[in-house]
Design a protein around this motif. Structure first.
Motif, short mmCIF file in Angstrom:
data_model
loop_
_atom_site.label_atom_id
_atom_site.label_comp_id
_atom_site.label_asym_id
_atom_site.label_seq_id
_atom_site.Cartn_x
_atom_site.Cartn_y
_atom_site.Cartn_z
N ARG A 37 0.81 -1.22 0.00
CA ARG A 37 0.00 0.00 0.00
C ARG A 37 0.85 1.27 0.00
O ARG A 37 0.30 2.37 -0.11
CB ARG A 37 -0.91 0.01 1.22
N GLY A 38 2.16 1.16 0.16
CA GLY A 38 3.03 2.34 0.19
C GLY A 38 2.85 3.18 1.44
O GLY A 38 3.08 4.40 1.40
N VAL A 39 2.47 2.55 2.55
CA VAL A 39 2.26 3.28 3.80
C VAL A 39 3.61 3.52 4.47
O VAL A 39 4.36 2.58 4.75
CB VAL A 39 1.32 2.51 4.73
N ALA A 40 3.93 4.78 4.73
CA ALA A 40 5.21 5.14 5.34
C ALA A 40 5.20 4.90 6.84
O ALA A 40 4.14 4.84 7.48
CB ALA A 40 5.50 6.62 5.06
N ILE A 41 6.40 4.77 7.40
CA ILE A 41 6.54 4.72 8.85
C ILE A 41 7.58 5.75 9.30
O ILE A 41 8.50 6.09 8.56
CB ILE A 41 6.94 3.32 9.37
N VAL A 42 7.38 6.26 10.51
CA VAL A 42 8.34 7.15 11.16
C VAL A 42 8.67 6.48 12.49
O VAL A 42 7.92 6.61 13.46
CB VAL A 42 7.76 8.56 11.36
N PRO A 43 9.76 5.72 12.57
CA PRO A 43 9.98 4.83 13.71
C PRO A 43 10.26 5.51 15.06
O PRO A 43 10.03 4.89 16.10
CB PRO A 43 11.19 3.99 13.28
N THR A 44 10.80 6.72 15.06
CA THR A 44 11.12 7.43 16.32
C THR A 44 11.91 6.54 17.28
O THR A 44 11.56 6.39 18.45
CB THR A 44 9.85 7.97 17.02
N LEU A 45 13.02 5.99 16.81
CA LEU A 45 13.78 5.05 17.63
C LEU A 45 14.36 5.69 18.89
O LEU A 45 14.54 5.00 19.91
CB LEU A 45 14.88 4.41 16.79
N VAL A 46 14.65 6.99 18.85
CA VAL A 46 15.13 7.62 20.08
C VAL A 46 14.06 7.64 21.16
O VAL A 46 14.36 7.69 22.36
CB VAL A 46 15.67 9.05 19.84
N ASN A 47 12.80 7.59 20.74
CA ASN A 47 11.71 7.48 21.69
C ASN A 47 11.50 6.03 22.13
O ASN A 47 11.27 5.76 23.32
CB ASN A 47 10.42 8.03 21.10
N ILE A 48 11.60 5.09 21.21
CA ILE A 48 11.42 3.69 21.55
C ILE A 48 12.47 3.25 22.58
O ILE A 48 12.24 2.33 23.37
CB ILE A 48 11.49 2.80 20.29
N ALA A 49 13.61 3.93 22.61
CA ALA A 49 14.64 3.63 23.60
C ALA A 49 14.15 3.83 25.03
O ALA A 49 14.75 3.30 25.98
CB ALA A 49 15.88 4.50 23.36
N THR A 50 13.05 4.58 25.21
CA THR A 50 12.53 4.83 26.56
C THR A 50 11.59 3.72 27.04
O THR A 50 11.15 3.75 28.19
CB THR A 50 11.77 6.17 26.61
N PHE A 51 11.28 2.74 26.19
CA PHE A 51 10.30 1.71 26.57
C PHE A 51 10.68 0.94 27.85
O PHE A 51 9.80 0.67 28.67
CB PHE A 51 10.10 0.73 25.41
N PRO A 52 11.94 0.54 28.04
CA PRO A 52 12.25 -0.18 29.29
C PRO A 52 11.94 0.64 30.54
O PRO A 52 11.42 0.09 31.52
CB PRO A 52 13.75 -0.48 29.15
N ALA A 53 12.26 1.92 30.51
CA ALA A 53 11.95 2.76 31.67
C ALA A 53 10.45 2.90 31.86
O ALA A 53 9.95 2.87 33.00
CB ALA A 53 12.60 4.14 31.50
N GLY A 68 15.93 18.72 19.21
CA GLY A 68 17.30 18.74 18.72
C GLY A 68 17.95 17.38 18.58
O GLY A 68 19.19 17.29 18.55
N LEU A 69 17.16 16.30 18.44
CA LEU A 69 17.70 14.94 18.42
C LEU A 69 17.75 14.33 17.03
O LEU A 69 17.90 13.11 16.89
CB LEU A 69 16.86 14.04 19.34
N VAL A 70 17.63 15.14 16.00
CA VAL A 70 17.52 14.58 14.65
C VAL A 70 18.76 13.78 14.27
O VAL A 70 18.66 12.71 13.64
CB VAL A 70 17.23 15.70 13.62
N ALA A 71 19.96 14.22 14.66
CA ALA A 71 21.18 13.48 14.32
C ALA A 71 21.19 12.12 14.99
O ALA A 71 21.59 11.11 14.39
CB ALA A 71 22.41 14.29 14.74
N GLN A 72 20.74 12.07 16.24
CA GLN A 72 20.69 10.78 16.94
C GLN A 72 19.73 9.81 16.28
O GLN A 72 19.99 8.61 16.20
CB GLN A 72 20.28 10.99 18.41
N GLU A 73 18.61 10.33 15.76
CA GLU A 73 17.65 9.44 15.11
C GLU A 73 18.20 8.88 13.81
O GLU A 73 18.00 7.70 13.50
CB GLU A 73 16.32 10.16 14.85
N VAL A 74 18.92 9.70 13.05
CA VAL A 74 19.55 9.18 11.83
C VAL A 74 20.54 8.07 12.19
O VAL A 74 20.58 7.01 11.54
CB VAL A 74 20.25 10.31 11.05
#
Length: 366
Positions: free
Chosen positions: A228-244, A294-300
């Protein structure tokens, strides 16, 4: 901010991801616009040198929002300035209760593409963030936010259900299908916050355009997204907070806490598999809730950790992301929004964390 009349930027101007055809040796910024033709009769010229990218994109952030809800104008300004100084000059605000339209009048702040305010099910999202409604009102609220936003609407697709003690889908299929159709009729695209597995297929089949986080992607749903060509924006710097987050909630919701840990543990494999299947992936940080801007570099860098090639990860934060959002990159006549680096970011994406100069509307702002 520099008020210089003309900027001459030379070195390696990276106009696209193609290594053979995506570079130039120089460009000029004249009256806030890019030109590749040397201007004549100009004496007031400032020269910058380095590797040049279009202004980076944070395709999921929240200006005007913090962990408790809407913030005042000075805090919103600081958030936008922090993103700007990190090189993120185009922001897709993926839901905010604050009116930040005044930022559009500021020549020194990034451009924002807004998705209006989050739309969530009653008592199924963070307090003070969203319109909290029931399914019978979903179409009306989507229409409202489609008119209020800049071509996007943001749904909360799943959240913890206090009765089951785990993540669950927020909307019945018929309601979300009608709401997405209404957004499309009004010329807006729809995205949704989704962590869980079960929420994904119904939203994609209902016609959604993008999914935020998408941690619940599986072997069954990845082909559906790709088809379907559905995009995702994973936000991995946010997913890193899941354990906490899991530690904080495991006493009351142990099923949810275990689920969040499992989603976190497979996060890189999930994003890598999505990219390998051809799903469009874009950079977003989820800044503005509990995360700093200001976390764009970390997400890349996180996308590279997930197995996405460096140039593709750059594309997800620059050329490709701008095209997806309908904004130009380093093109003749485009706004001179760009970032200059001291070395080649294609060789090491960590270079993005140390911009040498940031140019916004043709003026050096950092």
């Amino acid at each position: 901010m520099s008020d210089s009349g003309v900027l001459h930027i030379k070195g390696r101007v990276l106009t696209g991801p193609d290594p053979d055809h995506g570079t130039r040796d120089e460009l000029w910024a004249v009256d806030g616009r890019i030109t590749f033709d040397r201007p004549t009769g100009t004496r007031d010229v400032t020269t910058l040198e380095g590797w040049v990218l279009p202004g980076l994109v944070d395709a999921h952030c929240h200006v005007g929002l913090d962990a408790h809800g809407p913030v005042d104008g000075s805090t919103s300004e600081k958030q936008a300035t922090t993103d700007r100084d990190a090189g993120a000059l185009l922001l897709r605000d993926a839901g905010s209760p604050s009116d930040t339209r005044w930022i559009d009048d500021r020549e020194d702040l990034p451009r924002i593409i807004r998705a209006g305010r989050h739309i969530a099910r009653t008592r199924r999202y963070i307090r003070n963030y969203a319109h909290e409604i029931e399914p019978e009102d979903l179409v009306a609220y989507v229409a409202r936010e489609a008119r209020r936003g800049d071509g996007w609407v943001k749904l909360v697709g799943d959240w913890i259900d206090r009765e089951t003690g785990d993540l669950s889908l927020c909307w019945p299929r018929g309601a979300v299908e009608a709401a997405i159709a209404e957004a499309h009729r009004l010329g807006a695209r729809v995205t949704a916050h989704c962590f869980a597995e079960e929420s994904l297929a119904p939203l994609v089949e209902a016609g959604i355009d993008c999914v935020e986080h998408a941690t619940g992607l599986t072997e069954e749903t990845i082909p559906l997204f790709a088809e379907r060509g559905v995009a995702i924006v994973p936000t991995l710097v946010n997913i890193a907070t899941f354990p906490a987050l899991a530690r904080g909630g495991e006493t009351k919701f142990p099923r949810w806490a275990d689920h969040m840990r499992r989603l976190h543990a497979r996060r890189y494999a999930t994003v890598g598999a999505a990219y390998d299947a051809g799903i469009p992936v874009y950079v977003g940080t989820d800044a503005g809730g509990s995360l700093a801007h200001g976390l764009v570099a970390q997400e890349v860098a996180e996308l590279v950790k997930a197995g996405i090639p460096a140039t593709a990860a750059l594309d997800a934060a620059s050329w490709g992301a701008r095209s997806w959002l309908g904004r130009p990159g380093l093109e003749e006549g485009a706004p001179a929004d760009l970032v200059v680096y001291g070395s080649d970011p294609r060789e090491d994406v960590r270079v993005l964390g140390a911009p040498r100069r940031v140019v916004l509307r043709g003026k050096v702002v950092r």
